[in-house]
Write an enzyme that holds these catalytic residues in place. Structure first.
Site, PDB file in Angstrom:
ATOM      1  N   HIS A   1       0.836  -1.207   0.000  1.00 54.98           N
ATOM      2  CA  HIS A   1       0.000   0.000   0.000  1.00 54.98           C
ATOM      3  C   HIS A   1       0.869   1.255   0.000  1.00 54.98           C
ATOM      4  O   HIS A   1       2.033   1.234   0.428  1.00 54.98           O
ATOM      5  CB  HIS A   1      -0.931   0.013   1.217  1.00 54.98           C
ATOM      6  CG  HIS A   1      -0.183   0.089   2.528  1.00 54.98           C
ATOM      7  ND1 HIS A   1       0.323   1.274   3.024  1.00 54.98           N
ATOM      8  CD2 HIS A   1       0.148  -0.869   3.414  1.00 54.98           C
ATOM      9  CE1 HIS A   1       0.939   1.035   4.174  1.00 54.98           C
ATOM     10  NE2 HIS A   1       0.856  -0.258   4.433  1.00 54.98           N
TER      11      HIS A   1
ATOM     12  N   GLU B   1      -2.175  -6.825   7.723  1.00 54.66           N
ATOM     13  CA  GLU B   1      -0.807  -6.627   8.200  1.00 54.66           C
ATOM     14  C   GLU B   1      -0.541  -7.413   9.483  1.00 54.66           C
ATOM     15  O   GLU B   1      -1.459  -7.724  10.251  1.00 54.66           O
ATOM     16  CB  GLU B   1      -0.550  -5.125   8.430  1.00 54.66           C
ATOM     17  CG  GLU B   1       0.819  -4.757   8.965  1.00 54.66           C
ATOM     18  CD  GLU B   1       1.985  -5.188   8.066  1.00 54.66           C
ATOM     19  OE1 GLU B   1       2.153  -6.400   7.831  1.00 54.66           O
ATOM     20  OE2 GLU B   1       2.749  -4.302   7.643  1.00 54.66           O
TER      21      GLU B   1
END
Length: 198
Positions: free
Chosen positions: A15, A95
Site C-alpha cells: 500500500h 498486516e
C-alpha cells in the site's frame, strides 16, 4: 519452513504511504488511510503494472481489506481504467499485528520496553510483541492464500506480508526476510522462488 514454489507470477504491491508511515509509527492492525504521497504512489504502481503486464485487465486481483490497502487497490485499478471495487479481499492478507505496540515508534518502544525490544532485535522472525504476532505466525496465516492463487495475480497488501511472502517462496531466508526493506509505489514480482523489484 518448506518453501512454496508458485506456479504463476505473483505481482505484489505494498500500500501507499500513510501519515503513520511517514512518522515511523507501527500501524499493524490500525486502519490508517493513505496520505497524498500514498495516493500518488498507488497511481505510480498502476503505471508500473501497465508496463509489466499488458494483459493486466485479465489478471486476478486480491487485497487486504484494510483501508490503506483498499485505497491503493482502488486508485491502481481506476488509473488502469478498471472498475475500482471489482476485486477480492482476504482477511488473511491483513498486516502483521503489533498488539500493544501499535501507534508507537520504534524509538518509543526501545525507550519504554528496552528488554523486549532487544529480544526482538535478536530474532525478528519469531518474536511475538505483547498481544501481537510474529512474522512466523503471519507466514502461516498467508501460506494457504498463496497456495490457492488461481493464476497470475496482483496482490495489494502490507510490508509485513511481503516479507513473509519472500520467506515462504524461499527467495530470502526467514531471518533476513524480516529485515528486508519493502518499498511503497514499487512492484515486487515473484516468479517461482525468485523475487525482483520493478
Amino acid at each position: 519452513m518448506v518453501p512454496i514454489t508458485l506456479p504463476h507470477r505473483l505481482i505484489l504491491i505494498r500500500h501507499g504511504e500513510t501519515d503513520w508511515n511517514r512518522e515511523g509509527r507501527l500501524q499493524g492492525g490500525q486502519d490508517i488511510p493513505l496520505n497524498d504521497l500514498g495516493r500518488r504512489q498507488a497511481a505510480e504502481a498502476a503505471e508500473r503494472l501497465r508496463a509489466l503486464a499488458p494483459g493486466f485487465a485479465a489478471l486476478d486481483y486480491i487485497g487486504s481489506p484494510m483501508k490503506r490497502a483498499r485505497e491503493t487497490m482502488d486508485i491502481l485499478r481506476a488509473t488502469l481504467g478498471l472498475e475500482a471495487g471489482a476485486y477480492r479481499t482476504d482477511d488473511r492478507l491483513k498486516e502483521l499485528t503489533f498488539g500493544s505496540w501499535e501507534g508507537y515508534t520504534w524509538r518509543d518502544i526501545r525507550k519504554a520496553e528496552r528488554e523486549q525490544a532487544q529480544l526482538r532485535e535478536r530474532d525478528k522472525w519469531s518474536f511475538v510483541p505483547p498481544g501481537g504476532e510474529s512474522y512466523a505466525m503471519l507466514a502461516e496465516r498467508i501460506r494457504p492464500v498463496l497456495e490457492a492463487l488461481p493464476g497470475e495475480t496482483v496482490v495489494v497488501s502490507h510490508g509485513g506480508v511481503a516479507r513473509a511472502v519472500l520467506a515462504l517462496v524461499g527467495a530470502v531466508p526467514p531471518a533476513k526476510a524480516s529485515m528486508v526493506e519493502i518499498w511503497q509505489g514499487k512492484i515486487l514480482v515473484v516468479t517461482g522462488n525468485r523475487a525482483d523489484w520493478l
